[in-house]
Design an enzyme around this catalytic site. Structure first.
Site, PDB file in Angstrom:
ATOM      1  N   ASP A 139      43.451  38.190  41.394  1.00  0.00           N
ATOM      2  CA  ASP A 139      42.982  39.538  41.100  1.00  0.00           C
ATOM      3  C   ASP A 139      43.989  40.143  40.101  1.00  0.00           C
ATOM      4  O   ASP A 139      45.080  39.600  39.910  1.00  0.00           O
ATOM      5  CB  ASP A 139      42.958  40.351  42.402  1.00  0.00           C
ATOM      6  CG  ASP A 139      42.765  41.827  42.168  1.00  0.00           C
ATOM      7  OD1 ASP A 139      41.839  42.189  41.422  1.00  0.00           O
ATOM      8  OD2 ASP A 139      43.557  42.637  42.725  1.00  0.00           O
TER       9      ASP A 139
ATOM     10  N   GLY B 149      35.632  49.490  40.234  1.00  0.00           N
ATOM     11  CA  GLY B 149      34.957  49.754  38.964  1.00  0.00           C
ATOM     12  C   GLY B 149      35.119  51.204  38.553  1.00  0.00           C
ATOM     13  O   GLY B 149      34.879  52.118  39.349  1.00  0.00           O
TER      14      GLY B 149
ATOM     15  N   ASP C 116      44.298  44.172  39.188  1.00  0.00           N
ATOM     16  CA  ASP C 116      44.802  45.503  39.555  1.00  0.00           C
ATOM     17  C   ASP C 116      45.414  45.485  40.952  1.00  0.00           C
ATOM     18  O   ASP C 116      44.744  45.168  41.933  1.00  0.00           O
ATOM     19  CB  ASP C 116      43.672  46.533  39.486  1.00  0.00           C
ATOM     20  CG  ASP C 116      43.189  46.697  38.062  1.00  0.00           C
ATOM     21  OD1 ASP C 116      44.006  47.082  37.213  1.00  0.00           O
ATOM     22  OD2 ASP C 116      42.005  46.403  37.797  1.00  0.00           O
TER      23      ASP C 116
HETATM   24  C1  XBP Z   1      40.190  47.210  40.490  1.00  0.00           C
HETATM   25  C2  XBP Z   1      39.269  48.273  40.101  1.00  0.00           C
HETATM   26  C3  XBP Z   1      39.143  48.624  38.703  1.00  0.00           C
HETATM   27  C4  XBP Z   1      40.136  49.576  38.145  1.00  0.00           C
HETATM   28  C5  XBP Z   1      39.578  50.278  36.942  1.00  0.00           C
HETATM   29  O1  XBP Z   1      39.745  46.537  41.670  1.00  0.00           O
HETATM   30  O2  XBP Z   1      38.570  48.817  40.909  1.00  0.00           O
HETATM   31  O3  XBP Z   1      37.915  49.236  38.595  1.00  0.00           O
HETATM   32  O4  XBP Z   1      40.499  50.535  39.112  1.00  0.00           O
HETATM   33  O5  XBP Z   1      39.108  49.414  35.982  1.00  0.00           O
HETATM   34  P1  XBP Z   1      40.173  45.037  41.936  1.00  0.00           P
HETATM   35  P2  XBP Z   1      37.856  49.842  35.070  1.00  0.00           P
HETATM   36  O6  XBP Z   1      41.667  44.982  41.826  1.00  0.00           O
HETATM   37  O7  XBP Z   1      39.729  44.753  43.335  1.00  0.00           O
HETATM   38  O8  XBP Z   1      39.491  44.151  40.940  1.00  0.00           O
HETATM   39  O9  XBP Z   1      37.982  51.303  34.813  1.00  0.00           O
HETATM   40  O10 XBP Z   1      38.011  49.013  33.807  1.00  0.00           O
HETATM   41  O11 XBP Z   1      36.586  49.518  35.802  1.00  0.00           O
HETATM   42 MG    MG Z   2      43.122  44.666  43.276  1.00  0.00          MG
END
Ligand code: XBP
Ligand code: MG
Length: 256
Positions: free
Chosen positions: A10, A53, A12
């Site tokens: 993953d 997202g 983020d």
């Molecule tokens: C990460 C997210 C992403 C970011 C924002 O979740 O939810 O949406 O917060 O990115 P994970 P965008 O780590 O579970 O993948 O604004 O580009 O959508």
């Molecule tokens: Mg994450």
């Protein structure tokens, strides 16, 4: 049990602590530019992280916190337009080098490459956010180290649905039993477990109280030789001596 062949990360919260001082700030910049007096505070953003997202997060905010707010255009288009500007500001932030990788990530990726493990990414974030983060932290050549970068709207159902991991596995022609997933959040672990992947969790400020039932191990960080991790959940007797996550530990964790 199949041999460990690949690691799927993953982004983020897992590769880098991007949410509080990255994505959140970029959303606020986009709101200010659009003349909206919205302020996503650290606490409010924590609540909004229940959906993955960015576009989905804007829509959740409007629906749940802004009763009576009606944009001039369709809410889907409104959120998409605002989100495009958010991505612009977020990419600027990444390019400035403001967001480092989490401790131990660079070392682990290098060790995994040396050991011949295949690497992939499975994230809900926008694809450019991944390539900019990797380029800014590991250098542009690192984009070639990841065989598959599964990101954003490539699958319609974002995490917690398993689809993004399923898609990455399909692209790599691998079965989940040959891989390990790296996650940081409840939505993330639901997604990886849903795809049948053994999962290693490293928590962050927003996710430390999430329910990680089903994960193999929950750590505070990957650790470095001189900066050991703390085991938060899992078999401490088995893993404590490793001190930092390395390939030997991942093979032990995977069991193959
Ligand atoms: C990460 C997210 C992403 C970011 C924002 O979740 O939810 O949406 O917060 O990115 P994970 P965008 O780590 O579970 O993948 O604004 O580009 O959508
Ligand atoms: Mg994450």
């Amino acid at each position: 049990m199949k041999k460990l062949e690949a690691l799927i990360f993953d982004v983020d919260g897992t590769l880098a602590d991007t949410e509080r001082d990255g994505h959140r700030l970029a959303f606020n910049q986009a709101f200010a530019e659009a003349g909206l007096d919205w302020d996503w505070t650290v606490d409010l953003y924590g609540e909004l992280l229940q959906v993955t997202g960015g576009k989905e997060r804007i829509r959740l905010f409007v629906e749940k916190f802004l009763e009576g707010f009606e944009p001039d255009e369709d809410i889907i288009e409104f959120a998409a337009r605002l989100h495009k500007r958010k991505t612009h500001f977020y990419l600027e932030l990444l390019q400035s080098g403001a967001i480092p990788l989490r401790p131990g990530v660079e070392r682990l990726i290098n060790e995994a490459r040396e050991a011949g493990l295949r690497l992939a990414i499975a994230t809900t974030t926008t694809p450019a956010n991944v390539t900019y983060l990797l380029s800014a932290t590991l250098g542009e050549e690192s984009l070639d180290w990841f065989e598959v970068i599964a990101a954003g709207d490539i699958v319609p159902a974002k995490k917690p649905a398993p689809d993004i991991y399923d898609w990455a596995l399909e692209q790599m022609d691998l079965r989940p039993q040959a891989c390990l997933a790296f996650e940081d959040s409840l939505n993330g672990v639901k997604s990886s477990l849903g795809a049948g992947l053994k999962t290693l969790i490293t928590v962050n400020g927003y996710t430390k109280d999430d329910d990680f039932s089903g994960a193999e191990l929950v750590l505070d960080q990957y650790g470095e030789p001189d900066k050991p991790f703390t085991i938060l959940e899992g078999d401490a007797n088995r893993y404590a001596d490793y001190g930092h996550v390395n390939v030997a530990m991942l093979k032990d964790l995977h069991g193959g």
